[in-house]
Design a protein around this motif. Structure first.
Motif, PDB file in Angstrom:
ATOM      1  N   LYS A   1      25.254  42.755  30.474  1.00 59.83           N
ATOM      2  CA  LYS A   1      26.506  43.085  29.876  1.00 59.83           C
ATOM      3  C   LYS A   1      27.545  42.809  31.160  1.00 59.83           C
ATOM      4  N   THR A   2      27.140  43.093  32.125  1.00 61.59           N
ATOM      5  CA  THR A   2      28.073  43.211  33.384  1.00 61.59           C
ATOM      6  C   THR A   2      28.245  41.782  34.215  1.00 61.59           C
ATOM      7  N   ASP A   3      27.365  40.902  33.587  1.00 66.15           N
ATOM      8  CA  ASP A   3      27.464  39.409  34.262  1.00 66.15           C
ATOM      9  C   ASP A   3      28.922  39.008  34.197  1.00 66.15           C
ATOM     10  N   LEU A   4      29.171  38.190  35.147  1.00 68.67           N
ATOM     11  CA  LEU A   4      30.400  37.628  35.287  1.00 68.67           C
ATOM     12  C   LEU A   4      30.691  36.542  34.226  1.00 68.67           C
ATOM     13  N   PHE A   5      29.756  35.873  33.813  1.00 67.39           N
ATOM     14  CA  PHE A   5      29.876  35.009  32.786  1.00 67.39           C
ATOM     15  C   PHE A   5      28.785  34.925  31.783  1.00 67.39           C
TER      16      PHE A   5
ATOM     17  N   ILE B   1      20.200  37.386  39.476  1.00 63.36           N
ATOM     18  CA  ILE B   1      20.316  37.945  40.817  1.00 63.36           C
ATOM     19  C   ILE B   1      20.862  39.450  40.687  1.00 63.36           C
ATOM     20  N   GLY B   2      22.125  39.291  40.190  1.00 70.22           N
ATOM     21  CA  GLY B   2      22.921  40.768  40.337  1.00 70.22           C
ATOM     22  C   GLY B   2      22.224  41.878  39.989  1.00 70.22           C
ATOM     23  N   PRO B   3      22.068  41.781  38.642  1.00 71.77           N
ATOM     24  CA  PRO B   3      21.277  42.911  37.896  1.00 71.77           C
ATOM     25  C   PRO B   3      19.983  43.485  38.716  1.00 71.77           C
ATOM     26  N   VAL B   4      19.027  42.181  38.951  1.00 68.22           N
ATOM     27  CA  VAL B   4      17.820  42.479  39.685  1.00 68.22           C
ATOM     28  C   VAL B   4      18.131  43.021  41.116  1.00 68.22           C
ATOM     29  N   LEU B   5      18.823  42.263  41.988  1.00 70.52           N
ATOM     30  CA  LEU B   5      18.695  42.742  43.390  1.00 70.52           C
ATOM     31  C   LEU B   5      19.627  43.417  43.704  1.00 70.52           C
ATOM     32  N   PHE B   6      20.881  43.528  43.140  1.00 70.65           N
ATOM     33  CA  PHE B   6      22.025  44.139  43.698  1.00 70.65           C
ATOM     34  C   PHE B   6      22.659  45.264  42.968  1.00 70.65           C
ATOM     35  N   ASN B   7      21.882  45.805  41.824  1.00 73.69           N
ATOM     36  CA  ASN B   7      22.097  46.994  41.014  1.00 73.69           C
ATOM     37  C   ASN B   7      21.269  47.967  41.267  1.00 73.69           C
TER      38      ASN B   7
ATOM     39  N   PRO C   1      29.752  45.264  44.391  1.00 77.17           N
ATOM     40  CA  PRO C   1      30.790  44.603  43.558  1.00 77.17           C
ATOM     41  C   PRO C   1      30.487  43.226  43.838  1.00 77.17           C
ATOM     42  N   VAL C   2      30.885  42.253  43.157  1.00 79.31           N
ATOM     43  CA  VAL C   2      30.724  40.666  42.828  1.00 79.31           C
ATOM     44  C   VAL C   2      29.342  40.412  42.859  1.00 79.31           C
ATOM     45  N   LEU C   3      28.617  40.636  43.951  1.00 83.99           N
ATOM     46  CA  LEU C   3      26.942  40.283  44.092  1.00 83.99           C
ATOM     47  C   LEU C   3      26.249  40.616  42.891  1.00 83.99           C
ATOM     48  N   GLY C   4      26.639  42.069  42.557  1.00 86.66           N
ATOM     49  CA  GLY C   4      26.037  42.795  41.305  1.00 86.66           C
ATOM     50  C   GLY C   4      26.288  41.995  40.005  1.00 86.66           C
ATOM     51  N   GLN C   5      27.329  41.194  39.869  1.00 86.28           N
ATOM     52  CA  GLN C   5      27.533  40.581  38.647  1.00 86.28           C
ATOM     53  C   GLN C   5      27.051  39.215  38.418  1.00 86.28           C
TER      54      GLN C   5
END
Ligand SMILES: Nc1ncnc2c1ncn2[C@@H]1O[C@H](COP(=O)(O)OP(=O)(O)OP(=O)(O)O)[C@@H](O)[C@H]1O
Ligand SMILES: [Mg+2]
Lengths: 409, 499
Positions: free
Chosen positions: A37-41, A241-247, A233-237
């Motif tokens: 849900k939190t993805d940038l696109f 990669i975001g949800p796996v590594l930066f959340n 922020p940003v990386l997590g989206q």
């Protein structure tokens, strides 16, 4: 010299296995959910024809296996690493499709879960790297993890602070490492025996304290706060990669730092050069004025701190309380990851991720309902470990002086 | 800097390796230390370097008493040492080995490898070495490793320099270069302690000579003394420096090498169509500057050389392509070039090392059981016969002096039932007395009727020992000549000049 025949034979066997699986793949489709849900696109879900995909993978694997045979037997050449890696991915993918056929697989959950499970393994293998690179065989990773788990649970419960909890865990790891170091370096006891004895000691000690102290005072001593998820922020989206590594939680971020830090320290700094020289040829280090004993103590103890930190993941990250023997052999798997990763922190971390993935797969499959008995799935991480270490590692050389005490005249 | 050792005593258990040794090395002098294998030379130097703690006596530098708790202190006081056993980490590069202990760094302790490379290049060019700073030390030949050791010692800007048998693995040319370097350093005012068994070198560079035997100083000698005099002072008896042998009693040619060609991992030719035959009862010497294919030839015979074609036959049976064990079992005696790496297991006892590859058969084994009594008897015998100086047959190989390690390898190989003997530099690091003995043993093996192949870098050894001398150059045999060929002609062949 002849090339080892291990690789082509292993590839052939796994291809054969995949061919066996193919007809058993049930369900028409497999749906892979990539986006969160939190993805940038947004990214749409991927949908495959399950059986067709497995057959495609099997053909790919067959081609690679045949190529490997050709290289080994006709050309007397090594199979390139990239081929083995592609093959490995194809094999894992075919197993995944088989297990998840007819269901939806949430990719990010699967990967993030794997990463989480790999955390203590990675910290453990960093401890192993620092210890073995300096010439001390570290069987005591298990004890270091367990001591870290116990201490962090108790201290974090009492102080209600995860930070104090992990500091305490690191200190506990250092103490266990110091025990290993003193017996190996000063008293010249066989390092493998020392390691095993230390583990038995820590298991006994924590179990005893658990039943005498913690069991009766759960609310005070064994209800620690837990790590909170911190999304960067940003990386997590970024998708996948975001949800796996930066959340992730604090400890996971610390782990990134630890892996890169240990790698740089060992291979790019003066300190690391000295550590490695002591692990290879301590007498040579001595002749250039390096303090062999001190270098060994320090490196082993820094390793202990990292493993202790990793241990806190069990209590503060995963379960939320200490349980008897809760590390459950993670220390030994960490050691296997170290060897599989050829004593290199980065490779060891990747190997640990692989083992974490296998472990997580077992949980994930239990949830969707699997075509395999759950006991078999429980075996999976360990089987993978054995195959990885015995089969694929092949002839590698660890630090030459590992296990040998240094004696001055 | 003036170095003075007073009454140095060093014991290993009950064994006294150095017994009240006095020694003075003046600044601007080359001081040679002579003594038999196991006399205690390396021990004394290790005490001086802080690696061993003395049991008595003192070390003075410019009159000041020193207390070294480790090599770090000795280095700080200005002492540098080239060790007899390489103190190099095999998996490190040349640059990493050279800077170890005093690494140039950037911020935060990060290594400055570029600066390290520069240093290696600078020292190499100053002394005329040609060494790639990024080469992995373990891949280099012993001669080149020796140079790396020398670079290491020179880098520290030491005022007292110890060279413990640096020339044992150098070619004559390299030795001359090194002696030039030593003279250069002496003229810069450094004091130099130089250990060697080669009397020619001693007489050439020494300003002063001290001789030790069985851990004690037996006296001083002058560089103008004759070799015979120096030799007898060292060994305590008359030594015959020349080889005695009867005319060869030749049999059939039982060892044949045909069209042997080999490539190294980089793909260049290291053996180029090498062919020769050795008759029973003949010593065939391969001479030549080290690094011209001798190592590869020996390795090909043993079966550890990859990428070889051609044939090697012993009594008609092909050896090429067989495993090392099979090769040894078929009667090949092999003395490797690098004894510590390939000839011995450092942590095994002398007795175990003497048995090593025969641990699975009589007389040492019956079924799966080792016959320890037989082994110990055998070991005692060899210890005496080869005059191996050790506390007992249960001493570990790594506790032996360099020359005595070599004797263990020779004792093992020469006491088997051999059909051919292949020895690379069999007298490397041996004292004059032991060389005499080993030469006798090699001649005895030949007179026992087997073909003998010797790789020699010393021209004297080659011509004295050999019945025929082959010269190798760039992987080729450029000539097979009689041992009484004039030296100049041999020298020309060794440089690759063929008529
Ligand atoms: N670490 C050790 N433990 C026990 N004995 C030792 C040790 N090191 C040396 N020795 C013994 O001390 C004696 C002197 O050895 P040392 O290495 O000083 O001889 P050396 O004069 O250098 O001989 P070489 O010319 O062969 O190198 C030998 O008998 C050796 O076996
Ligand atoms: Mg010596």
């Amino acid at each position: 010299m002849k090339q080892s025949k291990k690789t082509p034979i292993a590839l052939a066997l796994l291809t054969f296995l995949t061919v066996l699986i193919a007809p058993a793949v049930a369900g028409d489709e497999i749906e892979i959910q990539i986006a969160t849900k939190t993805d940038l696109f947004p990214i749409p879900n991927l949908v495959f024809a399950a059986q067709g995909f497995v057959i495609f993978l099997a053909v790919l694997m067959l081609v690679l296996a045949v190529w490997s045979f050709y290289l080994t037997f006709s050309k007397n050449q090594k199979t390139p690493l990239i081929a083995t890696v592609v093959f490995g991915i194809a094999f894992v993918a075919s197993v995944l499709v088989w297990l998840f056929a007819g269901a939806t697989m949430t990719l990010t959950t699967l990967l993030a879960g794997s990463l989480a499970l790999a955390v203590p393994l990675i910290f453990g293998s960093m401890s192993g790297a620092l210890s073995e690179r300096v010439g001390i065989i570290n069987i005591a990773i298990e004890g270091q993890l367990l001591a870290g788990a116990f201490t962090s649970a108790v201290v974090a419960s009492i102080t209600d602070s995860v930070i104090l909890g992990i500091i305490a865990a690191m200190l506990a790891g250092v103490l266990v490492a110091a025990l290993l170091a003193v017996f190996s370096i000063k008293y010249l006891v066989d390092q493998i025996i020392t390691g095993v004895v230390v583990n038995v000691l820590i298991i006994g000690l924590t179990s005893f304290l658990f039943s005498t102290l913690l069991a009766d005072n759960i609310t005070v001593l064994n209800q620690p706060p837990r790590f909170e998820r911190i999304s960067i922020p940003v990386l997590g989206q970024i998708p996948i990669i975001g949800p796996v590594l930066f959340n992730q939680t604090l400890i996971v971020y610390l782990m990134y730092v630890a892996v890169i830090g240990v790698f740089l320290a060992l291979f790019k700094t003066r300190w690391g050069l000295r550590v490695r020289s002591v692990g290879e040829y301590p007498k040579a280090s001595d002749t250039v004025g390096i303090k062999v004993f001190r270098t060994r103590y320090i490196s082993v103890m820094i390793g202990g701190a990292l493993a202790g930190l990793g241990g806190s993941f069990f209590t503060l990250g995963q379960v939320g309380a200490f349980g008897k023997e809760m590390t459950n052999g993670a220390g030994y798997i960490a050691l296997a990851a170290l060897i599989f990763g050829r004593w290199n922190p980065i490779y060891a971390a990747l190997a640990a991720l692989l083992f974490g993935f296998a472990q997580n797969l077992q949980y994930a499959v239990q949830i969707v309902g699997s075509p395999l008995p759950s006991e078999f799935l429980l075996m999976l991480p360990y089987v993978l470990t054995v195959i990885a270490v015995a089969g694929l590692v092949g002839k590698v050389r660890g630090p030459a002086a590992a296990g040998k005490p240094y004696i001055k005249s | 800097m003036r170095l003075e050792l007073k009454q140095i005593t060093k014991k290993f258990g009950d064994f006294t390796a150095n017994d009240k040794i006095d020694l003075v090395a003046e600044a601007g002098q080359i001081h040679c230390l002579l003594g038999e294998n196991g006399a205690g030379k390396s021990t004394l130097m290790n005490v001086l370097y802080g690696l061993y703690q003395a049991d008595g006596g003192e070390i003075l530098l410019d009159g000041q008493v020193q207390n070294f708790s480790g090599p770090g202190d000795a280095m700080a006081a200005g002492i540098g040492m080239v060790h007899q056993h390489f103190m190099l980490v095999p998996v490190f590069t040349v640059a990493e080995n050279v800077i170890l202990g005093h690494e140039p760094t950037k911020a935060l302790g990060f290594l400055d490898i570029q600066a390290a490379r520069e240093r290696v290049r600078e020292i190499s060019s100053r002394f005329g070495f040609d060494i790639d700073p990024d080469a992995i030390v373990g891949d280099l030949s012993v001669g080149v490793q020796q140079r790396v050791e020398i670079i290491k010692a020179l880098l520290g800007d030491a005022k007292v320099l110890i060279f413990d048998e640096p020339t044992a693995v150098l070619t004559p040319q390299e030795t001359d270069e090194l002696m030039g370097i030593m003279r250069q350093l002496r003229d810069e005012g450094k004091s130099i302690v130089f250990i060697t068994h080669k009397l020619r070198e001693v007489r050439e560079v020494a300003d002063k000579i001290t001789v030790i035997r069985l851990g004690k100083v037996v006296g001083e000698a002058s560089p103008t003394d004759s070799s015979e005099h120096l030799a007898s002072m060292m060994v305590g008896r008359e030594v015959d420096l020349s080889v005695h042998k009867n005319p060869a009693n030749l049999g059939e040619a039982s060892f044949k090498v045909n069209n042997l060609t080999a490539f190294n991992s980089a793909g260049s030719k290291v053996l180029d169509d090498v062919s020769f035959e050795i008759q029973k009862g003949e010593i065939f010497v391969i001479a030549g500057v080290q690094g011209n294919g001798q190592t590869e030839l020996a390795e090909a015979i043993l079966g550890i050389q990859e990428r070889v074609t051609g044939s090697i036959t012993l009594e008609g049976k092909e050896l090429l392509g067989k495993s090392v064990k099979k090769v040894l079992d078929s009667g090949v005696g092999f003395v490797p070039e690098d004894r510590t790496e390939d000839g011995l297991v450092a942590d095994f006892t002398i007795a175990e090392n003497l048995m090593l590859d025969r641990s699975d058969r009589p007389p040492f084994a019956r079924g799966v059981q080792l016959q320890l009594k037989k082994l110990h008897q055998f070991a005692e015998e060899k210890l005496k016969q080869f005059d191996i100086r050790a506390q007992s047959i249960f001493s570990k190989a790594k506790q032996l002096s360099g020359g005595n390690q070599q004797k263990v390898v020779l004792a093992r190989e020469l006491s088997r039932d051999l059909k051919v003997l292949v020895a690379s530099q069999p007298t490397r690091g041996l004292d004059v007395g032991s060389i005499e003995f080993v030469h006798e043993q090699i001649v005895a093996a030949r007179d026992g009727g087997i073909p003998v192949l010797i790789v020699a870098t010393e021209l004297d050894e080659a011509t004295q020992l050999g019945d025929r001398v082959a010269v190798m150059y760039k992987g080729k045999i450029v000539g097979i000549v009689s041992p009484d060929t004039p030296r100049e002609e041999l020298g020309k062949l060794m440089a690759g000049v063929t008529k």
